[in-house]
Design a protein around this motif. Sequence first.
Motif, PDB file in Angstrom:
ATOM      1  N   GLU A 177       0.841  -1.205   0.000  1.00  9.15           N
ATOM      2  CA  GLU A 177       0.000   0.000   0.000  1.00  9.15           C
ATOM      3  C   GLU A 177       0.876   1.256   0.000  1.00  9.15           C
ATOM      4  OE1 GLU A 177      -2.570  -0.458   3.325  1.00  9.15           O
ATOM      5  OE2 GLU A 177      -3.631  -2.167   2.444  1.00  9.15           O
ATOM      6  N   ALA A 178       1.976   1.201   0.735  1.00  6.64           N
ATOM      7  CA  ALA A 178       2.899   2.334   0.726  1.00  6.64           C
ATOM      8  C   ALA A 178       3.462   2.551  -0.672  1.00  6.64           C
ATOM      9  CB  ALA A 178       4.031   2.096   1.730  1.00  6.64           C
ATOM     10  N   ILE A 209       2.048   6.224  -4.407  1.00  4.27           N
ATOM     11  CA  ILE A 209       2.570   7.197  -5.368  1.00  4.27           C
ATOM     12  C   ILE A 209       1.601   7.379  -6.525  1.00  4.27           C
ATOM     13  CG2 ILE A 209       4.455   7.732  -6.935  1.00  4.27           C
ATOM     14  CD1 ILE A 209       6.334   6.242  -5.185  1.00  4.27           C
ATOM     15  N   ARG A 210       1.369   6.288  -7.266  1.00  7.85           N
ATOM     16  CA  ARG A 210       0.466   6.409  -8.418  1.00  7.85           C
ATOM     17  C   ARG A 210      -0.348   5.147  -8.646  1.00  7.85           C
ATOM     18  NH1 ARG A 210       3.479   9.558 -13.443  1.00  7.85           N
ATOM     19  NH2 ARG A 210       3.306  11.653 -12.584  1.00  7.85           N
ATOM     20  N   ALA A 219       3.528   1.412  -9.638  1.00  2.09           N
ATOM     21  CA  ALA A 219       4.449   1.246  -8.509  1.00  2.09           C
ATOM     22  C   ALA A 219       5.811   0.688  -8.915  1.00  2.09           C
ATOM     23  CB  ALA A 219       3.803   0.361  -7.434  1.00  2.09           C
ATOM     24  N   PRO A 220       5.877  -0.310  -9.819  1.00  3.30           N
ATOM     25  CA  PRO A 220       7.197  -0.850 -10.182  1.00  3.30           C
ATOM     26  C   PRO A 220       8.150   0.191 -10.763  1.00  3.30           C
ATOM     27  CG  PRO A 220       5.478  -2.363 -10.877  1.00  3.30           C
ATOM     28  CD  PRO A 220       4.791  -1.109 -10.426  1.00  3.30           C
ATOM     29  N   LYS A 221       7.607   1.235 -11.390  1.00  2.00           N
ATOM     30  CA  LYS A 221       8.463   2.278 -11.960  1.00  2.00           C
ATOM     31  C   LYS A 221       9.233   3.019 -10.872  1.00  2.00           C
ATOM     32  CE  LYS A 221       5.149   3.182 -15.714  1.00  2.00           C
ATOM     33  NZ  LYS A 221       4.250   4.211 -16.283  1.00  2.00           N
ATOM     34  N   TYR A 222       8.711   2.975  -9.645  1.00  2.00           N
ATOM     35  CA  TYR A 222       9.270   3.786  -8.570  1.00  2.00           C
ATOM     36  C   TYR A 222      10.011   2.955  -7.522  1.00  2.00           C
ATOM     37  CZ  TYR A 222       6.356   7.418 -10.601  1.00  2.00           C
ATOM     38  OH  TYR A 222       5.799   8.323 -11.461  1.00  2.00           O
ATOM     39  N   LYS A 223      10.338   1.712  -7.863  1.00  2.00           N
ATOM     40  CA  LYS A 223      10.973   0.858  -6.867  1.00  2.00           C
ATOM     41  C   LYS A 223      12.302   1.431  -6.379  1.00  2.00           C
ATOM     42  CE  LYS A 223      13.504  -2.423  -9.829  1.00  2.00           C
ATOM     43  NZ  LYS A 223      13.343  -1.708 -11.098  1.00  2.00           N
ATOM     44  N   ASP A 224      13.007   2.168  -7.252  1.00  2.00           N
ATOM     45  CA  ASP A 224      14.302   2.723  -6.850  1.00  2.00           C
ATOM     46  C   ASP A 224      14.157   3.836  -5.815  1.00  2.00           C
ATOM     47  OD1 ASP A 224      15.577   0.966  -8.551  1.00  2.00           O
ATOM     48  OD2 ASP A 224      15.588   2.359 -10.232  1.00  2.00           O
ATOM     49  N   LEU A 248       4.196   9.165   0.154  1.00  2.00           N
ATOM     50  CA  LEU A 248       4.931   7.917   0.370  1.00  2.00           C
ATOM     51  C   LEU A 248       5.548   7.895   1.764  1.00  2.00           C
ATOM     52  CD1 LEU A 248       6.167   5.246  -0.598  1.00  2.00           C
ATOM     53  CD2 LEU A 248       8.018   6.565  -1.649  1.00  2.00           C
ATOM     54  N   ILE A 249       6.175   8.984   2.157  1.00  2.00           N
ATOM     55  CA  ILE A 249       6.797   9.062   3.485  1.00  2.00           C
ATOM     56  C   ILE A 249       5.748   8.860   4.573  1.00  2.00           C
ATOM     57  CG2 ILE A 249       7.912  10.626   5.126  1.00  2.00           C
ATOM     58  CD1 ILE A 249       9.422  11.825   2.700  1.00  2.00           C
ATOM     59  N   GLU A 250       4.591   9.476   4.400  1.00  2.00           N
ATOM     60  CA  GLU A 250       3.532   9.348   5.406  1.00  2.00           C
ATOM     61  C   GLU A 250       3.007   7.922   5.467  1.00  2.00           C
ATOM     62  OE1 GLU A 250       1.445  10.361   8.586  1.00  2.00           O
ATOM     63  OE2 GLU A 250       2.946  11.621   7.566  1.00  2.00           O
ATOM     64  N   ALA A 251       2.866   7.278   4.306  1.00  2.54           N
ATOM     65  CA  ALA A 251       2.405   5.883   4.287  1.00  2.54           C
ATOM     66  C   ALA A 251       3.404   4.970   4.990  1.00  2.54           C
ATOM     67  CB  ALA A 251       2.192   5.421   2.844  1.00  2.54           C
ATOM     68  N   ILE A 252       4.689   5.219   4.751  1.00  2.00           N
ATOM     69  CA  ILE A 252       5.732   4.413   5.392  1.00  2.00           C
ATOM     70  C   ILE A 252       5.767   4.662   6.897  1.00  2.00           C
ATOM     71  CG2 ILE A 252       8.253   4.128   5.555  1.00  2.00           C
ATOM     72  CD1 ILE A 252       8.365   4.564   2.523  1.00  2.00           C
ATOM     73  N   SER A 253       5.380   5.866   7.302  1.00  4.38           N
ATOM     74  CA  SER A 253       5.462   6.254   8.714  1.00  4.38           C
ATOM     75  C   SER A 253       4.423   5.572   9.594  1.00  4.38           C
ATOM     76  CB  SER A 253       5.299   7.771   8.847  1.00  4.38           C
ATOM     77  OG  SER A 253       6.311   8.461   8.140  1.00  4.38           O
TER      78      SER A 253
END
Length: 526
Positions: free
Chosen positions: A17-18, A22-23, A28-33, A147-152
Amino acid sequence: MQNNNGNGKSLESWIWEAACSIRGAKDAPKYKDYILPLIFTKRLCDVFDDELDRIASEVGSRRKAFQLVMADHKLVRFYLPLIPDDPAQPVWSVIRKLSDKIGERVTTSMRAIARENPLLQGIIDRVDFNATTHGQRDLDDDRLSNLIEAISTKRLGLDDVEADIIGKSYEYLIRKFAEGGGQSAGEFYTPPEVGTIISRVLQPEPGMEIYDPTCGSGGLLVKCEIAMEESAKGRMRTIAPLKLFGQEYIPETWAMANMNMIIHDMEGQIEIGDTFKNPKFRNSQGGLRTFDRAVANPMWNQDWFTETDYDNDEFDRFPPGAGFPGKSSADWGWVQHIHASLNDRGRAAVVLDTGAASRGSGNAGTNKEKSVRKWFVDNDIVESVLYLPENLFYNTTAPGIVLFLNKAKPEDRYNRVLLVNASRMFEKGDPKNFIPDEGIGRIVETLIGWKEEEKLSRIVGHAELQKNDYNISPSRYIHTGEAETYRPIAEIVAELNAIEKEAKETDKALRNILKQLGVDVLNTTT
C-alpha cells in the motif's frame, strides 16, 4: 513505542500500500528505486531508536544516549546523523516532518547516512529524490510526502518485526515489483519456490562460503542462509552463519541486493561489475576464488559474448573439449564459470532455459552447445536435472530447468544422472503459476534422496544419455501423463528459434565463401 504492526501478512499489505501511494499498483514498479531505499531507511531509523533506548535505559536519558553515540559510533551498528529537535522523538521524524524542498532534503539525509556508514555507500545514496526529466520532477514533493507518510504508519524496530519477517515482506515487495516489471523482472528476481528448492537440495552447512555470480536482488543467497538456519534449529547459538558472496552487473540491482542482505540481518559481500568479463572474486594468485556452493539464475540465452571472449579468458574457465558454446546462447558459458568457481567438494545449482538441456542433440554434425554438455556429462559433473513448470518466471512463460552440479559425486551415483520432471507440479496463480509447499517438499525429497518415481523421476545412466545424443532434458525421458507424449511447445519454439538463428549464421558464412569464389549468389538456385 507501541507495537501496532500485526502479523507478517499485514506488514506485506502495508508495504505494498505504501508503494501504491505514489500512483497506484500499475505504476508502482516504476518507482521501486525510490520506495525500497525509503523503507530500508525506515528500518534503519527504527532499529537506531531501539539501540538509543537501550543505551538510555543505562545512562538515564535519550539526550545522553545521543551524546554517547555521537562520540562513539561503534555503540550502534549503523550511526544515523538524524537528530530530532526533541531527543524523545523518533529519528524518522526528521524525515517525516519535512514540509518543503522534500526531495532535495531527503536526498541530503540519505547521503549523510551513507557518509557515516561506508557499508551503505552507493546503496542508499545513489538515488536523487529531487531528479528531473526535461524540467519535470520524476517524483514530485506531494507524492514523495504521501509515500513518506504511508511508510510512517508502522514501526519496523527490533521489538516490532524480526529480521526474517521484514525480510520476507521486503522480498514480497520485490516480487510485486517483478509482477509489474515485464521483461526486465527476470534480471533481478527468481521465484521464491525455485530458490527454496535450490537452497534445500544444496544443503549448505554452517560456515560455508556460498557464491552467486549473477545475484540480482540477492534472493538465492538469502534462501541459502534461511535453509541452513532451518536445518540447524535447536543449535542456532552454536553455528556459524554462511559467508555470502555475489556479483551483479546493474547498479540499481546491486544496491537492491545489498539492502536485501542488511534488512534480512545477513552480512554478505556483493560486488558490482560484469562477472563474465571481469569476475571480482579472486584468490591470492589472481585466479578465480572457489566456493563450497554456487547458485545462479543468469539471464537466459545471452548472445553478446563472442568466441574471442572465451579464447582470451585468463581464468581457465573454458577447458579444452568444452569452451565456446556458440554465439546464440551463453547458458553453458555460465555453467563453465560456475564449475570453475567450485572447490574440490563444491556443488552448484544453475537455473537455465530448457533448451540448454537439449539443443543440438539429434542434429546431424557437431553442435557447440552439445559439445559442452557432453563434456559435463562425460566428466560426471552433472548430478541431476529438474524440469520446472511453465509460467513461473516473470520475464518468460518458458518452464526452465535447474542443473545441479557436483564435483564430488558419491560413488553410488557415478556415471548416472537423476532426472526430475516437475512440469505438472504447480497451481495456477495471478499473474504467474507457483509450486505449492507440498510440491516443493516432494521435489526436494526426490532430489536429495535420488528417488525414482513413475511420471516424476528417473535415474539415467550415461550410456542412455549418449544414445540420446546427450539430451539431458527430463521431458525426453519422463512422460508425465498418457496424453503428454510430446515436449512442451515453449521448449520446441525456443529450440526452433536457436536453430533458425544458427542456420542464418551458417547461410551468411556460406554466401561469403561463394562470393569469394566468384559465384553469383543471387542467381544460384536450390
